[in-house]
Design a protein around this motif. Sequence first.
Motif, PDB file in Angstrom:
ATOM      1  N   GLU A  32       0.832  -1.208   0.000  1.00 54.41           N
ATOM      2  CA  GLU A  32       0.000   0.000   0.000  1.00 54.41           C
ATOM      3  C   GLU A  32       0.869   1.261   0.000  1.00 54.41           C
ATOM      4  N   ALA A  33       1.872   1.280   0.851  1.00 50.79           N
ATOM      5  CA  ALA A  33       2.753   2.449   0.945  1.00 50.79           C
ATOM      6  C   ALA A  33       3.551   2.639  -0.340  1.00 50.79           C
ATOM      7  N   LEU A  34       4.072   1.563  -0.897  1.00 57.03           N
ATOM      8  CA  LEU A  34       4.845   1.666  -2.139  1.00 57.03           C
ATOM      9  C   LEU A  34       3.980   2.168  -3.290  1.00 57.03           C
ATOM     10  N   LYS A  35       2.764   1.656  -3.396  1.00 54.10           N
ATOM     11  CA  LYS A  35       1.866   2.107  -4.464  1.00 54.10           C
ATOM     12  C   LYS A  35       1.590   3.601  -4.342  1.00 54.10           C
ATOM     13  N   GLU A  36       1.331   4.054  -3.126  1.00 52.43           N
ATOM     14  CA  GLU A  36       1.063   5.477  -2.905  1.00 52.43           C
ATOM     15  C   GLU A  36       2.297   6.319  -3.223  1.00 52.43           C
ATOM     16  N   ALA A  37       3.450   5.881  -2.764  1.00 47.54           N
ATOM     17  CA  ALA A  37       4.686   6.623  -2.993  1.00 47.54           C
ATOM     18  C   ALA A  37       4.989   6.735  -4.485  1.00 47.54           C
ATOM     19  N   ILE A  38       4.801   5.662  -5.211  1.00 52.71           N
ATOM     20  CA  ILE A  38       5.068   5.672  -6.654  1.00 52.71           C
ATOM     21  C   ILE A  38       4.037   6.534  -7.383  1.00 52.71           C
ATOM     22  N   ARG A  39       2.776   6.340  -7.055  1.00 50.95           N
ATOM     23  CA  ARG A  39       1.703   7.098  -7.706  1.00 50.95           C
ATOM     24  C   ARG A  39       1.872   8.601  -7.501  1.00 50.95           C
ATOM     25  N   ASP A  40       2.153   8.990  -6.249  1.00 52.74           N
ATOM     26  CA  ASP A  40       2.246  10.418  -5.916  1.00 52.74           C
ATOM     27  C   ASP A  40       3.671  10.956  -5.987  1.00 52.74           C
ATOM     28  N   LYS A  41       4.627  10.078  -6.341  1.00 53.09           N
ATOM     29  CA  LYS A  41       6.045  10.453  -6.438  1.00 53.09           C
ATOM     30  C   LYS A  41       6.533  11.153  -5.168  1.00 53.09           C
ATOM     31  N   LYS A  42       6.350  10.445  -4.053  1.00 53.05           N
ATOM     32  CA  LYS A  42       6.786  10.984  -2.766  1.00 53.05           C
ATOM     33  C   LYS A  42       7.504   9.910  -1.960  1.00 53.05           C
ATOM     34  N   ASP A  43       8.299  10.346  -1.033  1.00 54.02           N
ATOM     35  CA  ASP A  43       9.058   9.449  -0.169  1.00 54.02           C
ATOM     36  C   ASP A  43       8.105   8.600   0.673  1.00 54.02           C
ATOM     37  N   LEU A  44       8.543   7.394   0.996  1.00 53.66           N
ATOM     38  CA  LEU A  44       7.711   6.503   1.822  1.00 53.66           C
ATOM     39  C   LEU A  44       7.322   7.127   3.148  1.00 53.66           C
ATOM     40  N   SER A  45       8.199   7.944   3.710  1.00 51.82           N
ATOM     41  CA  SER A  45       7.895   8.560   5.006  1.00 51.82           C
ATOM     42  C   SER A  45       6.743   9.560   4.912  1.00 51.82           C
ATOM     43  N   GLN A  46       6.338   9.905   3.694  1.00 46.35           N
ATOM     44  CA  GLN A  46       5.234  10.844   3.501  1.00 46.35           C
ATOM     45  C   GLN A  46       3.918  10.145   3.159  1.00 46.35           C
ATOM     46  N   THR A  47       3.912   8.830   3.190  1.00 53.31           N
ATOM     47  CA  THR A  47       2.695   8.087   2.855  1.00 53.31           C
ATOM     48  C   THR A  47       1.753   7.986   4.048  1.00 53.31           C
ATOM     49  N   LYS A  48       0.506   7.689   3.751  1.00 57.10           N
ATOM     50  CA  LYS A  48      -0.509   7.543   4.803  1.00 57.10           C
ATOM     51  C   LYS A  48      -0.143   6.412   5.764  1.00 57.10           C
ATOM     52  N   VAL A  49       0.394   5.327   5.226  1.00 54.69           N
ATOM     53  CA  VAL A  49       0.762   4.175   6.064  1.00 54.69           C
ATOM     54  C   VAL A  49       1.797   4.598   7.103  1.00 54.69           C
ATOM     55  N   PHE A  50       2.826   5.311   6.662  1.00 55.40           N
ATOM     56  CA  PHE A  50       3.867   5.722   7.595  1.00 55.40           C
ATOM     57  C   PHE A  50       3.314   6.724   8.611  1.00 55.40           C
ATOM     58  N   LYS A  51       2.482   7.641   8.162  1.00 58.14           N
ATOM     59  CA  LYS A  51       1.902   8.637   9.078  1.00 58.14           C
ATOM     60  C   LYS A  51       1.063   7.942  10.159  1.00 58.14           C
ATOM     61  N   LYS A  52       0.283   6.925   9.764  1.00 53.15           N
ATOM     62  CA  LYS A  52      -0.519   6.170  10.740  1.00 53.15           C
ATOM     63  C   LYS A  52       0.397   5.454  11.725  1.00 53.15           C
ATOM     64  N   TYR A  53       1.452   4.847  11.199  1.00 51.97           N
ATOM     65  CA  TYR A  53       2.397   4.123  12.048  1.00 51.97           C
ATOM     66  C   TYR A  53       3.068   5.093  13.020  1.00 51.97           C
ATOM     67  N   GLU A  54       3.463   6.240  12.523  1.00 48.46           N
ATOM     68  CA  GLU A  54       4.116   7.255  13.344  1.00 48.46           C
ATOM     69  C   GLU A  54       3.182   7.717  14.468  1.00 48.46           C
ATOM     70  N   GLU A  55       1.916   7.950  14.152  1.00 51.68           N
ATOM     71  CA  GLU A  55       0.942   8.357  15.163  1.00 51.68           C
ATOM     72  C   GLU A  55       0.781   7.277  16.224  1.00 51.68           C
ATOM     73  N   LYS A  56       0.760   6.028  15.799  1.00 47.90           N
ATOM     74  CA  LYS A  56       0.610   4.910  16.734  1.00 47.90           C
ATOM     75  C   LYS A  56       1.796   4.856  17.692  1.00 47.90           C
TER      76      LYS A  56
END
Length: 64
Positions: A32-56
């Motif tokens: 999920e994170a890789l697909k988002e990062a590739i689609r939006d051309k952004k670093d993995l740390s900027q994906t929704k998955v990482f943000k959720k993990y960081e909040e947790k």
Amino acid sequence: MMDKLLQEYYKLFPNARMFPEWFELSDKLKIEALKEAIRDKKDLSQTKVFKKYEEKVIFNKSLQ
């Protein structure tokens, strides 16, 4: 599938490094994170998955 996504990701970000938490994620979340990062051309740390993990992690630390 994971290998293909990682290859695509490294084409966009050749100097990227995986953060330590990456290895704690399930394959489903990694994909999920890789697909988002590739689609939006952004670093993995900027994906929704990482943000959720960081909040947790922050939430769990505040409970200690």
